[in-house]
Design a protein around this motif. Sequence first.
Motif, PDB file in Angstrom:
ATOM      1  N   GLU B   1       0.765  -1.177   0.099  1.00 24.45           N
ATOM      2  CA  GLU B   1       0.009  -0.073  -0.015  1.00 24.45           C
ATOM      3  C   GLU B   1       0.689   1.056   0.039  1.00 24.45           C
ATOM      4  N   VAL B   2       0.429   2.065  -1.123  1.00 27.17           N
ATOM      5  CA  VAL B   2       1.469   3.518  -0.936  1.00 27.17           C
ATOM      6  C   VAL B   2       1.143   4.487   0.165  1.00 27.17           C
ATOM      7  N   LYS B   3       1.892   4.688   0.807  1.00 27.56           N
ATOM      8  CA  LYS B   3       1.832   5.788   1.949  1.00 27.56           C
ATOM      9  C   LYS B   3       2.886   7.061   1.998  1.00 27.56           C
ATOM     10  N   LEU B   4       2.174   8.111   2.068  1.00 29.37           N
ATOM     11  CA  LEU B   4       2.996   9.359   1.981  1.00 29.37           C
ATOM     12  C   LEU B   4       2.422  10.107   3.322  1.00 29.37           C
ATOM     13  N   LEU B   5       3.427  10.545   4.019  1.00 30.22           N
ATOM     14  CA  LEU B   5       3.197  11.236   5.253  1.00 30.22           C
ATOM     15  C   LEU B   5       4.065  12.283   5.484  1.00 30.22           C
ATOM     16  N   LEU B  20      10.172  20.970   5.560  1.00 31.74           N
ATOM     17  CA  LEU B  20       9.196  19.803   5.349  1.00 31.74           C
ATOM     18  C   LEU B  20       9.595  18.480   5.108  1.00 31.74           C
ATOM     19  N   SER B  21       9.180  17.592   5.472  1.00 28.59           N
ATOM     20  CA  SER B  21       9.490  15.927   5.181  1.00 28.59           C
ATOM     21  C   SER B  21       8.581  15.361   4.733  1.00 28.59           C
ATOM     22  N   CYS B  22       8.619  14.308   3.921  1.00 24.47           N
ATOM     23  CA  CYS B  22       7.540  13.475   3.527  1.00 24.47           C
ATOM     24  C   CYS B  22       8.077  11.961   3.717  1.00 24.47           C
ATOM     25  N   ALA B  23       7.597  11.115   4.422  1.00 21.66           N
ATOM     26  CA  ALA B  23       8.104   9.754   4.459  1.00 21.66           C
ATOM     27  C   ALA B  23       7.164   8.821   3.425  1.00 21.66           C
ATOM     28  N   ALA B  24       7.843   8.308   2.633  1.00 16.95           N
ATOM     29  CA  ALA B  24       7.219   7.390   1.741  1.00 16.95           C
ATOM     30  C   ALA B  24       7.395   5.800   1.888  1.00 16.95           C
ATOM     31  N   SER B  25       6.215   5.155   1.601  1.00 19.50           N
ATOM     32  CA  SER B  25       6.385   3.702   1.701  1.00 19.50           C
ATOM     33  C   SER B  25       5.492   2.987   0.851  1.00 19.50           C
ATOM     34  N   GLY B  26       5.728   1.726   0.671  1.00 16.42           N
ATOM     35  CA  GLY B  26       4.762   1.107  -0.191  1.00 16.42           C
ATOM     36  C   GLY B  26       5.213   0.822  -1.620  1.00 16.42           C
TER      37      GLY B  26
END
Lengths: 106, 123
Positions: B1-5, B20-26
């Motif tokens: 599952e694509v996640k961006l936070l 700013l930061s954006c943590a990506a996963s999936g």
Amino acid sequence: DIVLTQSPALAVSLGQRATISCRASESVRSSMHWYQQKSGQQPKLLIYGASNLASGVPARFSGSGSGTDFTFTIDPVEADDIATYYCQQSRNDPYTFGAGTKLELK
Amino acid sequence: EVKLLESGGGLVQPGGSLRLSCAASGFTFTDFYMSWIRQPPGKAPEWLGVIRNKANGYTTEYNPSVKGRFTISRDNTQNILYLQMNTLRAEDTAIYYCARFTTVVFYWYFDFWGPGTMVTVSS
């Protein structure tokens, strides 16, 4: 920059068809996309390339058009569809969004 | 599952800076272009810029409205996207989103968005 013009609001009844238009200031060919944004949430992709349904999006949503005139349709409208809808072009940088059309219930 | 936070938003004084930061996963982060998009309260989204993928050398493009003040970068070992914002103004007040910028055939679009982080520029 390419300017995208949308009507600010549209009132519809549940079960009816809603049609939202987007006009570009110059041709974007088919590089037009549509997003749904519910209150307090991030935009969600519904349609890409003017008429292609994004993954997992119900077939009630559809899009058409090319060049400068585009249409986004919801048929039939459900209560969960109440949101603001944005068109966005990726033909030319900078990529631009329309001002949004707020879908309201009659 | 694509996640961006996204994270890092907050209150900053005019003329100040924020990252700013954006943590990506999936998904395989290095395969994708990534963008920052902002949305002032009650207004439409505004695309800020893009950083390309590994195959395209991680090069960047910016909206002229922020070029020279904002810088996009990425940490491909930790799958994090960054937005460095300098010389902030009141009109930079907005929710800032990171989004994956993807392509099918020759269409480019933002297929996944994070929930956003609020930046307020005020004294």
